[in-house]
Design a protein around this motif. Structure first.
Motif, PDB file in Angstrom:
ATOM      1  N   TYR A  26       5.134 -11.195   5.832  1.00  0.00           N
ATOM      2  CA  TYR A  26       6.483 -11.340   4.908  1.00  0.00           C
ATOM      3  C   TYR A  26       7.232  -9.953   4.940  1.00  0.00           C
ATOM      4  N   ASN A  57      10.727 -10.276   3.739  1.00  0.00           N
ATOM      5  CA  ASN A  57      10.928 -10.808   2.448  1.00  0.00           C
ATOM      6  C   ASN A  57       9.771 -10.617   1.447  1.00  0.00           C
ATOM      7  N   ASP A 106       9.816 -10.187  -1.939  1.00  0.00           N
ATOM      8  CA  ASP A 106       9.632 -11.292  -3.080  1.00  0.00           C
ATOM      9  C   ASP A 106       8.824 -12.440  -2.529  1.00  0.00           C
ATOM     10  N   GLN A 107       8.964 -13.058  -1.550  1.00  0.00           N
ATOM     11  CA  GLN A 107       7.898 -13.954  -0.962  1.00  0.00           C
ATOM     12  C   GLN A 107       6.587 -13.473  -0.985  1.00  0.00           C
ATOM     13  N   PHE A 150       5.221 -10.789  -2.705  1.00  0.00           N
ATOM     14  CA  PHE A 150       4.740 -10.776  -4.165  1.00  0.00           C
ATOM     15  C   PHE A 150       4.438 -12.294  -4.819  1.00  0.00           C
ATOM     16  N   ASP A 151       5.220 -13.286  -4.638  1.00  0.00           N
ATOM     17  CA  ASP A 151       5.104 -14.559  -5.016  1.00  0.00           C
ATOM     18  C   ASP A 151       3.799 -15.098  -4.697  1.00  0.00           C
ATOM     19  N   TYR A 152       3.537 -14.946  -3.142  1.00  0.00           N
ATOM     20  CA  TYR A 152       2.403 -15.338  -2.390  1.00  0.00           C
ATOM     21  C   TYR A 152       0.917 -14.756  -3.257  1.00  0.00           C
ATOM     22  N   VAL A 191       0.676 -13.498  -6.270  1.00  0.00           N
ATOM     23  CA  VAL A 191       0.565 -13.737  -7.744  1.00  0.00           C
ATOM     24  C   VAL A 191       0.043 -15.226  -7.690  1.00  0.00           C
ATOM     25  N   ASN A 192       0.699 -16.158  -6.710  1.00  0.00           N
ATOM     26  CA  ASN A 192       0.254 -17.625  -6.870  1.00  0.00           C
ATOM     27  C   ASN A 192      -1.345 -17.796  -6.623  1.00  0.00           C
ATOM     28  N   LEU A 236       3.167  -7.024 -10.551  1.00  0.00           N
ATOM     29  CA  LEU A 236       2.361  -8.047 -10.116  1.00  0.00           C
ATOM     30  C   LEU A 236       1.295  -8.575 -10.940  1.00  0.00           C
ATOM     31  N   ARG A 264       2.624 -10.391 -13.946  1.00  0.00           N
ATOM     32  CA  ARG A 264       3.162 -11.969 -13.563  1.00  0.00           C
ATOM     33  C   ARG A 264       2.042 -13.010 -13.603  1.00  0.00           C
ATOM     34  N   SER A 279       2.356 -16.523 -15.181  1.00  0.00           N
ATOM     35  CA  SER A 279       2.396 -17.887 -14.403  1.00  0.00           C
ATOM     36  C   SER A 279       1.064 -18.653 -14.969  1.00  0.00           C
TER      37      SER A 279
END
Length: 197
Positions: free
Chosen positions: A155, A158, A160-161, A163-165, A167-168, A189, A192, A196
């Motif tokens: 990543y 990107n 942000d992607q 970090f999203d990965y 956190v998810n 993080l 978040r 979420s």
């Protein structure tokens, strides 16, 4: 080290749950796990639904006494609990795990947790007592960081992607104190994860 924090506003305190009361133990365990955002307080590994988990009494001498309380309880992986020394006396004086200045007195550097001040015996004793540099834990931490470093490269264009990965998939945030240093990850993080869920 972030999962060692305690809050005077804990539901455990306000509900006056007691470990000595068998009916309160499940509630205590669950609330500690909630407060720790699903992570083992000692290892910082994310606790999976199939993991054996214990309510651990930091100072075992307090267990079954009137001084045993929320401030002495943590949710930890069973393996960690089984490998922690039974007697705290050889590790005294010891820094309390919920001390407000914990993060100023202990740091992660070159794969190990160390006292910021080499003369800080309390901090050194806490590190030894909780086994943060045990070979098994060191190796798990190293492998995990290596894997997440690879994902970070995937990543790289990107953030942000990336970090999203993370956190998810909260298990990716295991060993966060070490990862935040090694991979320069922001504390936000972890926050978040709460938002979420």
């Amino acid at each position: 080290m972030r999962y060692l924090r305690k809050s005077a506003q804990s539901k455990i305190i306000s509900n006056q749950w007691q470990y000595s009361n068998q009916r309160d133990r499940t509630k205590i365990r669950q609330e500690l796990l909630n407060e720790q955002m699903g992570f083992c307080a000692y290892s910082e590994r994310y606790i999976q639904s199939t993991d054996a988990v214990d309510v651990e009494h930091f100072d075992a001498r307090l267990k079954s006494t009137e001084n045993d309380s929320y401030w002495n309880w943590y949710t930890v992986l069973h393996w960690i609990n089984q490998h922690k020394p039974r007697n705290i006396e050889p590790f005294e004086p010891i820094l309390k795990p919920y001390s407000a200045d914990l993060n100023q007195r202990i740091k992660y550097e070159n794969g190990q947790f160390i006292a910021v001040d080499p003369n800080d015996k309390e901090a050194e004793n806490l590190i030894k007592y909780l086994g943060w540099n045990r070979p098994e834990l060191y190796e798990d931490r190293r492998k995990h960081i290596e894997r997440i470093r690879f994902v970070q490269q995937v990543y790289k264009d990107n953030q942000d992607q990336f970090f999203d990965y993370l956190v998810n998939h909260p298990d990716n945030l295991s060993f966060f104190s070490a990862m935040s240093v090694e991979l320069e990850l922001p504390d936000s993080l972890i926050e978040r994860i709460n938002k979420s869920s």
